[in-house]
Design a protein around this motif. Structure first.
Motif, PDB file in Angstrom:
ATOM      1  N   CYS A  21       5.342   2.160  13.029  1.00  0.00           N
ATOM      2  CA  CYS A  21       5.229   1.428  12.064  1.00  0.00           C
ATOM      3  C   CYS A  21       6.307   0.767  11.177  1.00  0.00           C
ATOM      4  O   CYS A  21       6.168   0.434   9.766  1.00  0.00           O
ATOM      5  CB  CYS A  21       3.870   1.761  11.085  1.00  0.00           C
ATOM      6  SG  CYS A  21       2.584   1.713  11.786  1.00  0.00           S
TER       7      CYS A  21
ATOM      8  N   ILE B 264       0.550   5.291   1.341  1.00  0.00           N
ATOM      9  CA  ILE B 264      -0.114   6.298   2.105  1.00  0.00           C
ATOM     10  C   ILE B 264       0.424   7.669   1.416  1.00  0.00           C
ATOM     11  O   ILE B 264       1.810   7.897   1.539  1.00  0.00           O
ATOM     12  CB  ILE B 264       0.099   6.276   3.593  1.00  0.00           C
ATOM     13  CG1 ILE B 264      -0.755   5.119   4.215  1.00  0.00           C
ATOM     14  CG2 ILE B 264      -0.512   7.501   4.120  1.00  0.00           C
ATOM     15  CD1 ILE B 264      -0.561   4.959   5.474  1.00  0.00           C
TER      16      ILE B 264
ATOM     17  N   VAL C 295      -2.367  -0.357   7.789  1.00  0.00           N
ATOM     18  CA  VAL C 295      -2.329   0.662   6.911  1.00  0.00           C
ATOM     19  C   VAL C 295      -3.586   1.485   7.134  1.00  0.00           C
ATOM     20  O   VAL C 295      -3.374   2.818   7.407  1.00  0.00           O
ATOM     21  CB  VAL C 295      -2.556   0.021   5.360  1.00  0.00           C
ATOM     22  CG1 VAL C 295      -2.564   1.303   4.409  1.00  0.00           C
ATOM     23  CG2 VAL C 295      -1.216  -0.658   5.134  1.00  0.00           C
TER      24      VAL C 295
ATOM     25  N   ALA D   9       0.710  -1.366  -0.110  1.00  0.00           N
ATOM     26  CA  ALA D   9       0.074   0.191   0.003  1.00  0.00           C
ATOM     27  C   ALA D   9       0.834   1.089   0.010  1.00  0.00           C
ATOM     28  O   ALA D   9       1.825   1.166   0.319  1.00  0.00           O
ATOM     29  CB  ALA D   9      -0.921   0.025   1.035  1.00  0.00           C
TER      30      ALA D   9
ATOM     31  N   SER E 286      -3.139   5.456   8.182  1.00  0.00           N
ATOM     32  CA  SER E 286      -3.660   6.443   7.416  1.00  0.00           C
ATOM     33  C   SER E 286      -4.648   7.491   8.118  1.00  0.00           C
ATOM     34  O   SER E 286      -4.566   8.633   8.257  1.00  0.00           O
ATOM     35  CB  SER E 286      -4.428   5.901   6.262  1.00  0.00           C
ATOM     36  OG  SER E 286      -4.946   6.884   5.239  1.00  0.00           O
TER      37      SER E 286
ATOM     38  N   ALA F  19      -4.795   6.388   1.691  1.00  0.00           N
ATOM     39  CA  ALA F  19      -4.129   5.053   1.282  1.00  0.00           C
ATOM     40  C   ALA F  19      -4.618   4.548   0.161  1.00  0.00           C
ATOM     41  O   ALA F  19      -5.858   4.534  -0.413  1.00  0.00           O
ATOM     42  CB  ALA F  19      -4.402   4.182   2.618  1.00  0.00           C
TER      43      ALA F  19
ATOM     44  N   LEU G 272       4.193   0.733   2.117  1.00  0.00           N
ATOM     45  CA  LEU G 272       4.203  -0.528   3.195  1.00  0.00           C
ATOM     46  C   LEU G 272       3.816  -1.844   2.606  1.00  0.00           C
ATOM     47  O   LEU G 272       3.127  -1.712   1.806  1.00  0.00           O
ATOM     48  CB  LEU G 272       3.170   0.071   4.232  1.00  0.00           C
ATOM     49  CG  LEU G 272       3.245   1.393   4.938  1.00  0.00           C
ATOM     50  CD1 LEU G 272       2.066   2.313   4.365  1.00  0.00           C
ATOM     51  CD2 LEU G 272       3.035   1.330   6.263  1.00  0.00           C
TER      52      LEU G 272
ATOM     53  N   TYR H 121      -4.277   0.753  -1.945  1.00  0.00           N
ATOM     54  CA  TYR H 121      -3.701  -0.740  -1.748  1.00  0.00           C
ATOM     55  C   TYR H 121      -3.820  -1.539  -2.967  1.00  0.00           C
ATOM     56  O   TYR H 121      -4.439  -1.408  -3.834  1.00  0.00           O
ATOM     57  CB  TYR H 121      -5.096  -1.586  -0.865  1.00  0.00           C
ATOM     58  CG  TYR H 121      -5.236  -0.924   0.465  1.00  0.00           C
ATOM     59  CD1 TYR H 121      -4.563  -1.275   1.691  1.00  0.00           C
ATOM     60  CD2 TYR H 121      -6.208   0.137   0.484  1.00  0.00           C
ATOM     61  CE1 TYR H 121      -5.039  -0.997   2.677  1.00  0.00           C
ATOM     62  CE2 TYR H 121      -6.387   0.746   1.892  1.00  0.00           C
ATOM     63  CZ  TYR H 121      -5.821   0.218   2.775  1.00  0.00           C
ATOM     64  OH  TYR H 121      -6.031   0.835   4.320  1.00  0.00           O
TER      65      TYR H 121
END
Length: 95
Positions: free
Chosen positions: A30, A10, A61, A8, A65, A78, A54, A80
Motif C-alpha cells: 500500500c 492505522i 484502509v 486515516a 487494517s 483505523a 494514509l 478516519y
C-alpha cells in the motif's frame, strides 16, 4: 472519475516480533497511499507501536487494517478523517 480518499491513521500494537516481515510486506503493498510512518519500541513491555498515516480510499484502509489485525500478536485499528482528503479546510483540493 477518481475515487474519493480519506486521510486515516492505522495504529498497531505489536507483541510478536515474528510478524514484522508480514507487516512490512502489507505496508509495502500500500506504499502509494502512505504519507508517513512512526514506530516506537516499548522495550520495558516487550511491545512495538506503529502508526501509519494514509491518504487512501476507505476500502483500502479498512482492508489493510483488517489484514494487519489478523496477524499473530498484532492489534490494529483505523481512524478516519471526517472529510475526504480533497475537501479538507473547505477547499476543493481535487487533483
Amino acid at each position: 472519475m477518481q475515487e474519493e480518499t480519506r486521510v486515516a491513521v492505522i495504529s498497531m500494537i505489536i507483541s510478536c516480533e515474528d510478524s514484522a516481515g508480514e507487516i512490512n510486506s502489507l505496508l509495502h503493498g500500500c506504499r502509494e497511499y502512505i504519507i508517513g510512518r512512526m514506530g516506537i519500541p516499548y522495550r520495558e513491555k516487550g511491545l512495538n507501536i506503529i502508526n501509519v498515516v494514509l491518504d487512501a480510499p476507505m476500502d483500502v484502509v479498512s482492508a489493510l487494517s483488517g489484514r494487519l489485525g489478523r496477524l499473530q500478536g498484532v492489534t490494529a485499528k483505523a481512524v478516519y478523517s471526517k472529510l475526504g482528503a480533497d475537501k479538507i479546510d473547505g477547499k476543493d483540493n481535487a487533483k
